[in-house]
Design an enzyme around this catalytic site. Structure first.
Site, PDB file in Angstrom:
ATOM      1  N   SER A  87      20.762  -2.574 -64.134  1.00 53.78           N
ATOM      2  CA  SER A  87      19.406  -2.030 -64.147  1.00 53.78           C
ATOM      3  C   SER A  87      18.382  -2.906 -63.417  1.00 53.78           C
ATOM      4  O   SER A  87      17.511  -2.375 -62.725  1.00 53.78           O
ATOM      5  CB  SER A  87      18.957  -1.777 -65.587  1.00 53.78           C
ATOM      6  OG  SER A  87      19.708  -0.720 -66.153  1.00 53.78           O
TER       7      SER A  87
ATOM      8  N   LYS B 119      21.080   1.656 -79.072  1.00 56.02           N
ATOM      9  CA  LYS B 119      20.570   3.000 -78.794  1.00 56.02           C
ATOM     10  C   LYS B 119      20.356   3.848 -80.049  1.00 56.02           C
ATOM     11  O   LYS B 119      19.413   4.635 -80.106  1.00 56.02           O
ATOM     12  CB  LYS B 119      21.521   3.737 -77.845  1.00 56.02           C
ATOM     13  CG  LYS B 119      21.514   3.217 -76.419  1.00 56.02           C
ATOM     14  CD  LYS B 119      22.381   4.104 -75.539  1.00 56.02           C
ATOM     15  CE  LYS B 119      22.337   3.673 -74.093  1.00 56.02           C
ATOM     16  NZ  LYS B 119      23.079   4.613 -73.218  1.00 56.02           N
TER      17      LYS B 119
ATOM     18  N   ASP C  42      19.491   9.646 -70.273  1.00 58.59           N
ATOM     19  CA  ASP C  42      20.895   9.785 -69.865  1.00 58.59           C
ATOM     20  C   ASP C  42      21.248  11.241 -69.582  1.00 58.59           C
ATOM     21  O   ASP C  42      22.021  11.544 -68.666  1.00 58.59           O
ATOM     22  CB  ASP C  42      21.825   9.251 -70.958  1.00 58.59           C
ATOM     23  CG  ASP C  42      21.873   7.735 -71.001  1.00 58.59           C
ATOM     24  OD1 ASP C  42      21.616   7.097 -69.964  1.00 58.59           O
ATOM     25  OD2 ASP C  42      22.168   7.183 -72.078  1.00 58.59           O
TER      26      ASP C  42
ATOM     27  N   ALA D 178      27.772   8.166 -74.797  1.00 56.51           N
ATOM     28  CA  ALA D 178      27.735   8.897 -73.531  1.00 56.51           C
ATOM     29  C   ALA D 178      28.112  10.352 -73.747  1.00 56.51           C
ATOM     30  O   ALA D 178      27.523  11.261 -73.140  1.00 56.51           O
ATOM     31  CB  ALA D 178      28.687   8.252 -72.524  1.00 56.51           C
TER      32      ALA D 178
END
Length: 289
Positions: free
Chosen positions: A20, A69, A105, A139
């Site tokens: 990132s 997260k 995402d 994910a």
């Protein structure tokens, strides 16, 4: 009047592997902005204090990565509805003293699909059929939300722990009742591909240093998209097998696009500029892989 200096970063444990800073640093320079994007290594037990510190230190916000997260959901002041449905936050924004939680995402995944297949739609056209999703982690949750939001007619979740797949099917079925949700045992993953218009691997199988994903593509129609959220390596054994399948090659999508496009939305939150995913940016990130 002094120009605004914007500070953002990525918070995780560990975090030194994150690409990132390369992505956001590229955009900061490209747009001539005053600011920086830094690594924020934070152990799980220190997350509440670290999030409060964002306000105290004048951060515009930060990305969250493993293992923060999900834990951050209960620590922010407000959560975007899509992030709440996903059940995870990957982007924090500090605004008027409040911490706002988002998940970019999902947007990153759908944009990566449309980059590879500009006509892609989940609810109509040639790709509006069953989708097989391998895995049940963070994910997978973002991918499932995208597919539900976009109106996919049927989603088959295959996971090594069937109970996790069943829990996800029930949870997302409540959010997106127009989609048919099914949990498949891991040993039936090969058969789950029958008639699918898309296959998505969200597991770590195939990642550098991990075992390869063992799956037969025989039942998968040759027009199906084959996607892998992994970007190290850029071409996993799954994508290589799909790209070179005898009798017809699949359009393949690796995880780099998802990484770049999720960052794009986050950058806009903090810096007020919506940057582009350019070949130069891709080269900069690929040079680190």
């Amino acid at each position: 009047m002094e120009s605004t200096y914007t500070l953002a970063g990525v918070m995780g444990w560990p975090v030194r592997h994150s690409r990132s800073p390369v992505i956001h640093g590229h955009w900061i320079r490209e747009h001539g902005l005053k600011g920086d994007y830094v690594l924020l290594p934070v152990q799980p037990g220190q997350l509440p204090e670290a999030l409060s510190g964002l306000r105290a230190l004048g951060f515009a916000g930060c990305n969250l990565t493993i293992p923060h997260k999900v834990a951050a959901l209960s620590l922010v002041d407000r959560v975007d509805p899509l992030a709440a449905r996903i059940g995870a936050i990957n982007t924090l924004v500090v605004k008027d003293g409040e911490l706002l939680g988002y998940n970019t995402d999902a947007e990153g995944y759908v944009q990566s699909l449309r980059e590879a297949q500009p006509s892609w739609r989940a609810d109509s056209g040639p790709h509006a059929g069953p989708v097989a999703v391998l895995g049940a982690g963070g994910a997978a949750r973002a991918v499932l939300a995208v597919l539900g939001e976009q109106g996919a007619p049927e989603i088959r979740i295959c996971n090594r722990s069937l109970d996790k797949a069943q829990a996800l099917a029930a949870e997302f079925g409540a959010h997106y009742p127009r989609t048919r949700w099914h949990a498949w045992p891991w040993e039936q993953r090969h058969a789950a591909l029958d008639g699918c218009t898309q296959l998505v691997n969200t597991t770590s199988l195939g990642m550098t240093g991990q075992d390869a994903l063992e799956i037969r593509l025989d039942a998968l129609p040759r027009t199906a998209l084959v996607c892998d959220v992994i970007y190290t390596p850029l071409e996993t054994p799954l994508l290589a097998a799909a790209r070179t399948r005898p009798g017809g090659q699949h359009v393949t999508v690796n995880g780099l696009g998802m990484l770049l496009y999720q960052a794009r939305a986050a950058f806009q939150h903090w810096f007020g500029v919506l940057p582009e995913v350019t070949p130069a940016l891709r080269r900069a990130v690929e040079a680190t892989l």
